[in-house]
Design a protein around this motif. Structure first.
Motif, PDB file in Angstrom:
ATOM      1  N   GLY A 456       0.812  -1.208   0.000  1.00  0.00           N
ATOM      2  CA  GLY A 456       0.000   0.000   0.000  1.00  0.00           C
ATOM      3  C   GLY A 456       0.846   1.257   0.000  1.00  0.00           C
ATOM      4  N   THR A 457       1.907   1.266   0.789  1.00  0.00           N
ATOM      5  CA  THR A 457       2.782   2.432   0.824  1.00  0.00           C
ATOM      6  C   THR A 457       3.472   2.634  -0.511  1.00  0.00           C
ATOM      7  OG1 THR A 457       3.146   2.142   3.195  1.00  0.00           O
ATOM      8  CG2 THR A 457       4.725   3.505   2.008  1.00  0.00           C
ATOM      9  N   VAL A 486     -11.547  11.633   3.297  1.00  0.00           N
ATOM     10  CA  VAL A 486     -12.699  10.734   3.259  1.00  0.00           C
ATOM     11  C   VAL A 486     -12.297   9.378   2.680  1.00  0.00           C
ATOM     12  CG1 VAL A 486     -14.951  10.322   2.212  1.00  0.00           C
ATOM     13  CG2 VAL A 486     -14.414  12.560   3.157  1.00  0.00           C
ATOM     14  N   LEU A 487     -11.525   9.401   1.604  1.00  0.00           N
ATOM     15  CA  LEU A 487     -11.090   8.145   0.997  1.00  0.00           C
ATOM     16  C   LEU A 487     -10.171   7.369   1.933  1.00  0.00           C
ATOM     17  CD1 LEU A 487     -10.395   9.317  -2.673  1.00  0.00           C
ATOM     18  CD2 LEU A 487     -12.323   7.964  -1.842  1.00  0.00           C
ATOM     19  N   TRP A 499      -5.270  -0.875   0.171  1.00  0.00           N
ATOM     20  CA  TRP A 499      -5.827   0.411  -0.272  1.00  0.00           C
ATOM     21  C   TRP A 499      -5.827   1.422   0.867  1.00  0.00           C
ATOM     22  CZ3 TRP A 499      -6.144   1.566  -5.123  1.00  0.00           C
ATOM     23  CH2 TRP A 499      -6.304   0.549  -6.073  1.00  0.00           C
ATOM     24  N   ALA A 500      -6.038   0.960   2.080  1.00  0.00           N
ATOM     25  CA  ALA A 500      -6.001   1.893   3.210  1.00  0.00           C
ATOM     26  C   ALA A 500      -4.623   2.532   3.350  1.00  0.00           C
ATOM     27  CB  ALA A 500      -6.379   1.156   4.500  1.00  0.00           C
ATOM     28  N   GLU A 743       1.193 -16.991   1.862  1.00  0.00           N
ATOM     29  CA  GLU A 743       0.461 -15.838   1.364  1.00  0.00           C
ATOM     30  C   GLU A 743      -0.546 -15.377   2.419  1.00  0.00           C
ATOM     31  OE1 GLU A 743       2.562 -15.497  -1.994  1.00  0.00           O
ATOM     32  OE2 GLU A 743       0.893 -14.204  -1.452  1.00  0.00           O
ATOM     33  N   PRO A 744      -0.053 -14.743   3.459  1.00  0.00           N
ATOM     34  CA  PRO A 744      -0.970 -14.321   4.512  1.00  0.00           C
ATOM     35  C   PRO A 744      -1.905 -13.236   4.019  1.00  0.00           C
ATOM     36  CG  PRO A 744       1.211 -13.378   4.843  1.00  0.00           C
ATOM     37  CD  PRO A 744       1.329 -14.310   3.702  1.00  0.00           C
ATOM     38  N   ARG A 745      -3.054 -13.214   4.630  1.00  0.00           N
ATOM     39  CA  ARG A 745      -4.040 -12.200   4.261  1.00  0.00           C
ATOM     40  C   ARG A 745      -3.789 -10.929   5.032  1.00  0.00           C
ATOM     41  NH1 ARG A 745      -9.213 -16.341   4.577  1.00  0.00           N
ATOM     42  NH2 ARG A 745      -8.341 -17.910   3.203  1.00  0.00           N
ATOM     43  N   SER A 746      -4.512  -9.892   4.629  1.00  0.00           N
ATOM     44  CA  SER A 746      -4.283  -8.583   5.230  1.00  0.00           C
ATOM     45  C   SER A 746      -4.720  -8.577   6.672  1.00  0.00           C
ATOM     46  CB  SER A 746      -5.067  -7.518   4.448  1.00  0.00           C
ATOM     47  OG  SER A 746      -4.623  -7.486   3.122  1.00  0.00           O
TER      48      SER A 746
END
Length: 750
Positions: A456-457, A486-487, A499-500, A743-746
């Motif tokens: 994300g970064t 807001v996003l 995305w965060a 493949e760990p999840r978020s």
């Protein structure tokens, strides 16, 4: 053509709104983002452009973000606002400390070590302190990094005050979040369902043939309601884990409801379909139902339940209805079993009533309330600071999962501060923020959080770099800042942490582009600092207790079970020889506190199949039944009540030793990572009392009821151990299929 476009547009809008409603029921995330955007942008614009103060704008913005996004507080909107305002002086102190120490790298890192541990460890005081921990860490982190500007402290404090104050105000006045179902209301529902079930059980005892269908029909709703008050069934912020007497009473109320239901089930199972009506036991159960119903009303309304005189009178009548000594024609075994089990139900219902009084703030009455349960309500008359001191002292141990987690956070943040200062990083704050965001209580969780943070970064930094190259007009960043906010505050909740992180990186670009001249190197610095912080977080997660709470949970549960076995032996010894088993029960309670702390942290972590093969709640219930059961048993069977009876003396000591041996066996199996398996032959009350006949024959002065109660308690303990089974459903759902998943999840932000 225009009508077709309008139709397609309306369809797209309807589809988007339906998707948003599914992803964000009640638009909770959207409302929070709108509140936070309004406050943060207002404070930032006012400080930066109206008052021309970069420090006021920066600290106002981050104060609002810390209070509105990072603080995860329980309760209603008013309660959350009150918590934020109460925490404001602590935030001032942390900003002042960080500002004073920012001039020296080692001084700032030392402060980070002390403050990082203190703030993180304070979470053992309850969910409100847990919810504030990350936000409070941010205040010190932001102030402790360069530039060193002690003269700007008033502006910094002013910005923090504005940010926190306006967030607290909008929590109440602007689109407040719906209040979750309070835990006392869950208890009230359970107590009400239990009351209905007890009424049906009493009716079935009066009419064994005709009352069974109603009792069987009402049992499942009662079991579901009682199961719903388990702490593991609640989100962490809603669990009553604080040291205050209210939360202690609520926890004890839930435990007593479970025990009362278990005894009522045993009573139902022991009542033959064709038996004589049990008048006294039935009357006692109806009185228990009335008491449970009154407790339910009290928990819903916040008013103390009725006086316990009616229940105490019913208990005395039930005790006197069947004599303590054997009758001339021998033992009436079915009736004795009913009486003893009904009295056990009454004991637990009485604890529910007393706990309810304490939970709603009624005054403590030593003679009728806590005096009869001194061991259970030992803190009822103590001031709050004494209770909190005891809770903090109990968890301040090398084997305590909260202490280990707090030390891990403190060391990682201090190391990040040293690295940021030694490398003279312009935006060292980002290094510490990345470390705090990525670091989890286990290496598996840290690895899970790493991928979304880095990806994300990188994505956000790439977009930010292009934006800074192409857009040079500052007004663009000014106008677009609220949209970016807001996003940033909604995308993570609605989509994923990748995305965060991307949107948060973009948001920081919009902010810092207005604070100082910026170019594409700002995005490069953001990515570089996040990678440094991620590396520090990974090292801390791998080197310091990498298994998280799972290893501590096994160790603490093993110690808890062993201490519970010792408490069983000591309790039986007290009934036989006099005295009180205070030392053994104190050790068992301390072990129970450590186990609960480990379990609460364990529930917040990510686990694979192998880690979830044990039903931890069933294991812990075996220890709880021993500790709470011993304290309740001693109230009805005072020390020395079975003294002077040699045959009973030997039999009960042997039975207690066998129970302790089973607890030690399970303890060793848990400690070695094995699934507990204890071979115990189950038997009902009638079989148990028949087994005791040889001890009673010829003993006209034998205190039969005390003998039966103690013996059935010991039998119930072994039954609890026998019900422990491997369980793939124990604990929260796993975040991935296996701990070795590449493949760990978020994961969520810490």
């Amino acid at each position: 053509m225009s009508r077709a476009r309008e139709t397609r547009g309306a369809s797209v809008l309807a589809t988007s709104l339906a998707w948003l409603r599914r992803r964000d029921p009640g638009y909770v995330a959207l409302r929070r983002a709108a509140r936070l955007t309004l406050v943060a942008s207002t404070v930032f614009y006012a400080g930066r452009y109206a008052l021309h103060s970069v420090n006021l704008a920066t600290y106002g913005l981050f104060g609002a973000v810390a209070a509105g996004a990072f603080a995860q507080l329980p309760g209603s909107a008013r309660e959350r606002a009150r918590s934020l305002l109460t925490a404001a002086p602590v935030a001032w102190a942390l900003v002042a400390a960080g500002t004073a120490l920012a001039g020296n790298t080692w001084a700032a890192a030392g402060g980070m070590l002390v403050i990082g541990f203190a703030v993180a460890f304070a979470g053992v005081g309850g969910p409100r302190l847990v919810g504030l921990a990350t936000a409070l860490q941010l205040f010190y982190i932001l102030a402790s990094v360069p530039p060193y500007q002690p003269d700007t402290l008033p502006e910094r404090l002013g910005g923090v005050t504005l940010g926190i104050g306006l967030i607290a105000l909008t929590e109440v006045l602007l689109w407040p979040d719906p209040t979750p179902v309070p835990y006392p209301h869950r208890l009230a529902e359970a107590a009400g369902r239990l009351a209905t079930y007890l009424d049906a059980t009493a009716a079935a005892m009066a009419d064994p043939a005709g009352g069974q269908p109603d009792r069987n029909r009402l049992r499942e709703p009662a079991a579901e309601a009682v199961d719903a008050v388990r702490l593991s069934r609640l989100p962490a912020p809603q669990r009553p884990t604080a040291a205050g007497i209210r939360d202690q009473a609520l926890r004890l109320c839930g435990a007593a409801l479970r025990e009362a239901l278990a005894e009522a089930d045993r009573l139902a199972a022991e009542t033959p379909p064709r038996s004589e009506p049990a008048t006294e036991a039935g009357a006692l159960l109806r009185c228990c139902a009335d008491t449970a119903r009154a407790a339910s009303r009290g928990l819903r309304t916040g008013t103390p339940p009725d006086d316990l005189a009616a229940l105490d009178a019913a208990i005395r009548r039930a005790e006197s209805a069947y004599p303590d000594r054997p009758a001339a024609d021998g033992l009436d075994v079915p009736r004795l079993c009913r009486d003893v089990t009904a009295l056990a139900v009454a004991d637990h219902v009485r604890i529910v009533a007393v706990a309810t009084r304490l939970a709603v703030g009624a005054p403590v009455r030593d003679e009728t309330d806590s005096g009869a349960y001194h061991e259970l309500f030992v803190d009822a008359g103590q001031p709050p600071w004494v209770r909190y001191r005891r809770q903090f002292s109990a968890y301040l141990s090398p084997w305590s999962a909260p202490a280990q987690s707090a030390l891990r956070v403190a060391v990682a943040l201090a190391a990040a501060r040293v690295v940021a200062g030694s490398l003279s990083l312009v935006h060292g704050f980002w290094v510490l923020l990345a470390t705090l965001t990525i670091l989890r209580t286990s290496a598996v969780d840290t690895r899970t959080a790493l991928r979304p943070a880095v990806l994300g970064t990188a994505l956000g930094a790439g977009v930010s770099g292009l934006l800074l190259i192409l857009v040079h007009d500052p007004i663009i960043y000014v106008v677009a800042l609220p949209v970016a906010m807001v996003l940033a505050f909604t995308v993570g909740r609605l989509w994923s942490q990748v995305w965060a992180q991307a949107m948060f990186t973009l948001l920081l670009t919009f902010v810092f582009a207005q604070l100082a001249p910026a170019d594409w190197r700002l995005a490069e610095a953001r990515l570089e600092n996040v990678l440094i912080g991620a590396a520090i977080g990974i090292l801390a997660g791998v080197l310091m207790w990498p298994r998280g709470a799972s290893g501590d949970l096994r160790r603490n549960v093993a110690g808890y079970l062993a201490a519970s076995g010792d408490a069983v032996v000591a309790t039986v010894e007290a009934v036989l020889a006099g005295g009180r088993p205070e030392s053994a029960l104190t050790r068992a309670r301390a072990a129970m506190n450590l186990t609960n702390a480990s379990y609460h942290q364990y529930q917040s972590e990510r686990h694979g199949r192998r880690a979830r093969r044990l039903d931890w709640e069933a294991v812990m219930a075996a220890g709880q039944h021993a500790v709470y059961g011993a304290e309740a048993l001693l109230r009805r069977n005072p020390p020395g009540s079975l003294a002077g009876w040699p045959r009973v003396d030997a039999a009960l000591r042997d039975a207690a030793a066998a129970v302790r041996s089973s607890y030690v066996q399970v303890s060793e199996q848990v400690a070695h990572g094995e699934s507990p398996h204890v071979e115990v032959t189950g038997s009902g009350c009638t079989d148990q009392v028949d087994r005791l006949r040889p001890l009673v024959d010829g003993e006209t002065e034998a205190p039969v009821r005390h003998l039966v109660e103690v013996d059935l308690w010991l039998t119930g303990l072994t039954g609890r151990l026998a019900r422990i089974r491997p369980s793939h459903d124990a604990g929260p759902p796993p975040a991935a299929d296996d701990d070795d998943d590449d493949e760990p999840r978020s994961g969520g932000n810490g």
